[in-house]
Design a protein around this motif. Structure first.
Motif, PDB file in Angstrom:
ATOM      1  N   LEU A 121      11.407  -0.370  -8.063  1.00  0.00           N
ATOM      2  CA  LEU A 121      10.071  -0.043  -8.562  1.00  0.00           C
ATOM      3  C   LEU A 121       9.784   1.448  -8.403  1.00  0.00           C
ATOM      4  O   LEU A 121       9.211   2.082  -9.295  1.00  0.00           O
ATOM      5  N   LEU A 122      10.173   2.014  -7.272  1.00  0.00           N
ATOM      6  CA  LEU A 122       9.986   3.451  -7.068  1.00  0.00           C
ATOM      7  C   LEU A 122      10.764   4.261  -8.104  1.00  0.00           C
ATOM      8  O   LEU A 122      10.270   5.277  -8.612  1.00  0.00           O
ATOM      9  N   ALA A 123      11.968   3.802  -8.418  1.00  0.00           N
ATOM     10  CA  ALA A 123      12.778   4.513  -9.415  1.00  0.00           C
ATOM     11  C   ALA A 123      12.163   4.394 -10.803  1.00  0.00           C
ATOM     12  O   ALA A 123      12.145   5.361 -11.571  1.00  0.00           O
ATOM     13  N   ALA A 124      11.651   3.197 -11.140  1.00  0.00           N
ATOM     14  CA  ALA A 124      10.987   3.028 -12.439  1.00  0.00           C
ATOM     15  C   ALA A 124       9.721   3.884 -12.503  1.00  0.00           C
ATOM     16  O   ALA A 124       9.441   4.528 -13.528  1.00  0.00           O
ATOM     17  N   ALA A 125       8.948   3.896 -11.417  1.00  0.00           N
ATOM     18  CA  ALA A 125       7.745   4.728 -11.380  1.00  0.00           C
ATOM     19  C   ALA A 125       8.112   6.200 -11.522  1.00  0.00           C
ATOM     20  O   ALA A 125       7.422   6.959 -12.221  1.00  0.00           O
ATOM     21  N   ASP A 126       9.189   6.606 -10.883  1.00  0.00           N
ATOM     22  CA  ASP A 126       9.640   7.997 -10.991  1.00  0.00           C
ATOM     23  C   ASP A 126       9.983   8.353 -12.430  1.00  0.00           C
ATOM     24  O   ASP A 126       9.640   9.443 -12.915  1.00  0.00           O
ATOM     25  N   LEU A 127      10.635   7.422 -13.111  1.00  0.00           N
ATOM     26  CA  LEU A 127      10.967   7.645 -14.524  1.00  0.00           C
ATOM     27  C   LEU A 127       9.688   7.859 -15.334  1.00  0.00           C
ATOM     28  O   LEU A 127       9.597   8.788 -16.147  1.00  0.00           O
ATOM     29  N   ALA A 128       8.688   7.006 -15.120  1.00  0.00           N
ATOM     30  CA  ALA A 128       7.426   7.141 -15.851  1.00  0.00           C
ATOM     31  C   ALA A 128       6.721   8.445 -15.497  1.00  0.00           C
ATOM     32  O   ALA A 128       6.155   9.114 -16.367  1.00  0.00           O
ATOM     33  N   CYS A 129       6.755   8.809 -14.217  1.00  0.00           N
ATOM     34  CA  CYS A 129       6.126  10.070 -13.801  1.00  0.00           C
ATOM     35  C   CYS A 129       6.796  11.262 -14.474  1.00  0.00           C
ATOM     36  O   CYS A 129       6.122  12.185 -14.956  1.00  0.00           O
ATOM     37  N   GLN A 130       8.128  11.255 -14.499  1.00  0.00           N
ATOM     38  CA  GLN A 130       8.854  12.360 -15.120  1.00  0.00           C
ATOM     39  C   GLN A 130       8.530  12.478 -16.596  1.00  0.00           C
ATOM     40  O   GLN A 130       8.510  13.579 -17.163  1.00  0.00           O
ATOM     41  N   ARG A 131       8.245  11.349 -17.230  1.00  0.00           N
ATOM     42  CA  ARG A 131       7.887  11.369 -18.657  1.00  0.00           C
ATOM     43  C   ARG A 131       6.380  11.560 -18.862  1.00  0.00           C
ATOM     44  O   ARG A 131       5.892  11.527 -19.975  1.00  0.00           O
ATOM     45  N   GLN A 132       5.660  11.699 -17.755  1.00  0.00           N
ATOM     46  CA  GLN A 132       4.209  11.875 -17.781  1.00  0.00           C
ATOM     47  C   GLN A 132       3.480  10.684 -18.401  1.00  0.00           C
ATOM     48  O   GLN A 132       2.416  10.827 -19.009  1.00  0.00           O
ATOM     49  N   VAL A 133       4.052   9.515 -18.249  1.00  0.00           N
ATOM     50  CA  VAL A 133       3.381   8.277 -18.643  1.00  0.00           C
ATOM     51  C   VAL A 133       2.701   7.772 -17.370  1.00  0.00           C
ATOM     52  O   VAL A 133       3.184   6.876 -16.683  1.00  0.00           O
ATOM     53  N   TRP A 134       1.567   8.378 -17.069  1.00  0.00           N
ATOM     54  CA  TRP A 134       0.984   8.259 -15.742  1.00  0.00           C
ATOM     55  C   TRP A 134       0.499   6.859 -15.421  1.00  0.00           C
ATOM     56  O   TRP A 134       0.556   6.434 -14.251  1.00  0.00           O
ATOM     57  N   ASP A 135       0.006   6.124 -16.397  1.00  0.00           N
ATOM     58  CA  ASP A 135      -0.496   4.785 -16.078  1.00  0.00           C
ATOM     59  C   ASP A 135       0.623   3.870 -15.624  1.00  0.00           C
ATOM     60  O   ASP A 135       0.476   3.087 -14.688  1.00  0.00           O
ATOM     61  N   ARG A 136       1.812   3.953 -16.274  1.00  0.00           N
ATOM     62  CA  ARG A 136       2.948   3.124 -15.849  1.00  0.00           C
ATOM     63  C   ARG A 136       3.474   3.614 -14.500  1.00  0.00           C
ATOM     64  O   ARG A 136       3.913   2.812 -13.670  1.00  0.00           O
ATOM     65  N   CYS A 137       3.436   4.918 -14.283  1.00  0.00           N
ATOM     66  CA  CYS A 137       3.856   5.478 -12.995  1.00  0.00           C
ATOM     67  C   CYS A 137       2.999   4.897 -11.872  1.00  0.00           C
ATOM     68  O   CYS A 137       3.519   4.371 -10.885  1.00  0.00           O
ATOM     69  N   ILE A 138       1.689   4.966 -12.031  1.00  0.00           N
ATOM     70  CA  ILE A 138       0.769   4.507 -10.991  1.00  0.00           C
ATOM     71  C   ILE A 138       0.882   3.001 -10.797  1.00  0.00           C
ATOM     72  O   ILE A 138       1.041   2.504  -9.672  1.00  0.00           O
ATOM     73  N   ASN A 139       0.780   2.243 -11.892  1.00  0.00           N
ATOM     74  CA  ASN A 139       0.762   0.785 -11.780  1.00  0.00           C
ATOM     75  C   ASN A 139       2.050   0.242 -11.182  1.00  0.00           C
ATOM     76  O   ASN A 139       2.034  -0.741 -10.436  1.00  0.00           O
ATOM     77  N   THR A 140       3.175   0.867 -11.524  1.00  0.00           N
ATOM     78  CA  THR A 140       4.457   0.397 -11.006  1.00  0.00           C
ATOM     79  C   THR A 140       4.587   0.720  -9.528  1.00  0.00           C
ATOM     80  O   THR A 140       4.985  -0.131  -8.722  1.00  0.00           O
TER      81      THR A 140
END
Length: 663
Positions: free
Chosen positions: A451-470
């Motif tokens: 989950l941390l790795a998936a959130a990191d992927l979303a953060c790097q892409r600046q898809v912040w809602d998926r980053c936070i929720n994940t």
């Protein structure tokens, strides 16, 4: 093979965009396949089957082909052959849309009462998040294995607000087998009437008393007229109809309902019926913030006759009046599931402490309850920390993600499809595939590290809602950089400083409002990071000197932050610096927040728990919890949620004049 080739191309593009620091995909069509997908989205919303079929060939080989194929097949699922459906499930095996179509098919099979096919398909259903599908499955379990499914069936049926076929059917089946009785059916009708849902109330009465079910609509339309009838020596079913009428009347006039119950109907009702009806009257009075709500709840002689919703409102009414014994008895009467909610764990602990006197065992029980929830994860968890004498601080970061862990997330086909969909403007579809791909009950479901790795992927892409929720879903590891990101930090901190507004409060509000989605738009028309309504934006722009403002600028990040913070500052000043009151006003409007503060002076936590609107109640708590965590990040100093909450009470009109111009 063509899907794998297309996915490889997408992964290559993702890597290139990551190097340049750009968002994963710009929100516009990149090729004809994208254009076809966007056209299909419109056709699907219009249920245009012919257009969907015509466009599907253009989406073949596209990374989002599973979505396109789903859109084409779903509108004609009722006429599609079983072989075509199974071919879809095989072709797109492992994708979200395979299981999405299976869910739709199971619902169709249930409505057709095709239990043989349903039983064969259900074991492959992975999402397990559709309550109606589960109700149909309970029917098959009761038929095929004679399993006792009564308690689960009632729980699902009671929680549904509409008259859905699956859970109504399982209730009928269990009633015919004498596994649920009239009390169970009438309880469903009461819950539905209290929720202003006459259709499911009628469906429940249809099972127990079909000759009387037509009365439900009349009661819903005019409960006072029904109660005015001079009915004596009434049957059990007619008494239950009177209960429904009293419940419906209480929604508009709890005092009148109480008067009728006390002077006329109470003697004709059973003890259980009286307890439930008094509790509903108490709930409705509590939602209107009436001081007599707790006195209505005092007429309940047996808390175990109530459900968790009514007990929750009994707690709120008692908190508002400082009645800690009632808080304790109501929380102790809740179901084991409800008592696990940090809300009721916290208030039960507070009630134990308030009533303990010299009872050391009771004090120890309270401490144990507080320790069971104390953390930085949320509002009551933070308050529990402070009750234990601790401050809110930034937790240690988890061990850094390794290159293989990051690579695994980057290579996940579901995550990449989700990012692609979001990138071309199909955010809702992308969010669903992302959530499915990270959910624990799907194959390859993710542990904390994943989950941390998936959130990191979303953060790097600046898809912040998926980053936070994940990142929010991790059980043990807490990464504040992921959970509480700060995009546009220079803009937000600078603007907040200029108008003397706490930047942590601004970030706490943005995180709750938009999850940092720059072009977010709500169903009521609020726009941008700070979700500002058009009329409010126009009014605020004049107040803060943005003379050249035009409505199309509201999604510009600089303009949105300027207007959003400007309005928040005006609201905060109008509410004498109370972050809780200002957050409620930002969400529900200043006039409501002004009305809600009238009454006794309360701890702001008690006041927030008594906010009548569930959305606003949750919003206030989350904004203040977010704010406290952001303050810990920004200052790197221990923080207190309690100090930010303070107390809430009536305005001191001699000192502060109401800003009646505030929209």
């Amino acid at each position: 093979m063509h899907l794998f080739k297309q996915l490889t191309q997408i992964l290559t593009l993702v890597g290139a965009l990551a190097v340049t620091g750009l968002t994963c995909f710009p929100a516009q069509a990149q090729n004809k396949g994208d254009e076809a997908l966007l056209e299909m989205a419109q056709a699907f919303r219009k249920n245009d089957k012919a257009r969907l079929s015509a466009l599907l060939p253009q989406a073949r080989g596209h990374v989002l082909e599973p979505l396109a194929a789903y859109w084409e097949l779903r509108p004609r699922l009722d006429t599609a052959s079983e072989s075509e459906i199974r071919n879809f499930l095989t072709t797109y095996a492992g994708t979200y849309y395979e299981d999405r179509l299976r869910t739709d098919w199971l619902l169709q099979l249930g409505r057709r009462r095709d239990w043989a096919t349903f039983t064969a398909v259900y074991p492959y259903y992975r999402m397990r998040d559709d309550r109606e599908v589960r109700c149909y499955a309970l029917v098959t379990e009761a038929i095929n294995s004679k399993a006792n499914v009564t308690e689960e069936a009632k729980r699902l049926w009671y929680s549904l607000r509409e008259a859905e076929d699956g859970c109504t059917y399982v209730a009928e089946h269990l009633h015919s087998g004498k596994q649920i009785n009239g009390v169970d059916l009438w309880r469903k009708a009461r819950i539905a009437m209290d929720a202003n849902r006459p259709a499911p109330a009628k469906a429940a009465v249809d099972i127990e008393a079909p000759r009387l079910s037509e009365q439900v609509a009349l009661i819903h339309a005019d409960p006072a007229k029904y109660l005015d009838k001079r009915i004596i020596a009434i049957t059990r079913n007619r008494k239950e109809l009177a209960v429904l009428a009293l419940i419906r009347l209480a929604a508009s006039d709890p005092d009148k309902a109480a008067q009728l119950l006390d002077h006329r109907w109470e003697i004709q009702l059973s003890a259980e019926e009286r307890n439930w009806t008094w509790a509903v009257i108490g709930k409705q009075a509590a939602q209107k913030l009436q001081d007599n709500a707790s006195s209505y709840f005092a007429n309940v002689r047996k808390d175990s006759d109530l459900n968790d919703d009514l007990l929750g409102w009994k707690v709120r009414a008692a908190l508002r009046m400082g009645q800690w014994k009632q808080v304790l008895s109501a929380t102790q009467a809740m179901s084991p599931e409800a008592r696990k909610d940090p809300t009721w764990t916290y208030w039960q602990a507070r009630a134990l402490l308030a009533t303990a006197g010299n009872d050391t065992a009771q004090k120890q029980e309270a401490q144990n309850l507080l320790r069971s929830i104390a953390s930085v994860r949320g509002f009551y968890e933070q308050l529990a920390l402070e009750e234990l004498g601790q401050s809110i601080t930034v937790p240690d970061r988890p061990v850094a993600l390794t290159a293989p862990e990051k690579s695994q997330a980057q290579a996940n086909p579901g995550l990449q499809r989700a990012l692609y969909a979001i990138g071309i403007g199909l955010r809702a579809e992308g969010n669903r595939e992302w959530n499915y791909s990270t959910n624990l009950h799907t194959p390859g479901g993710m542990n904390d590290r994943e989950l941390l790795a998936a959130a990191d992927l979303a953060c790097q892409r600046q898809v912040w809602d998926r980053c936070i929720n994940t990142s929010d879903r991790t059980k043990e590891a807490i990464d504040f950089d992921q959970r509480f990101p700060m995009p546009l930090r220079d803009i937000v901190v600078r603007r907040a400083g200029e108008i003397k507004l706490d930047p942590a409060y601004v970030y706490g509000l943005i995180r709750q409002e938009s999850r940092f989605i720059m072009d977010a738009r709500s169903h009521v028309g609020a726009s941008g990071l700070m979700q500002v309504m058009p009329a409010t934006a126009k009014w605020t722009a004049k107040k803060i000197g943005l003379t050249s403002f035009t409505p199309d600028q509201i999604t510009d990040k600089e303009v949105n932050v300027a207007i959003g913070t400007g309005y928040l500052k005006l609201v905060l000043d109008d509410f004498e610096g109370s972050m809780a009151l200002a957050a409620a006003a930002y969400n529900a409007g200043p006039s409501r927040s002004r009305n809600w503060r009238n009454g006794p002076v309360l701890e702001a936590a008690i006041w927030a728990e008594n906010v009548p609107f569930q959305e606003t109640r949750d919003y206030v708590k989350k904004v203040l919890s977010n704010t406290t965590n952001y303050a810990a990040i920004l200052t790197r100093q221990p923080q207190s949620l309690k100090s930010r909450l303070g107390q809430v009470g009536p305005r001191n009109k001699a000192l502060v004049e109401v800003n009646t111009d505030l929209p």
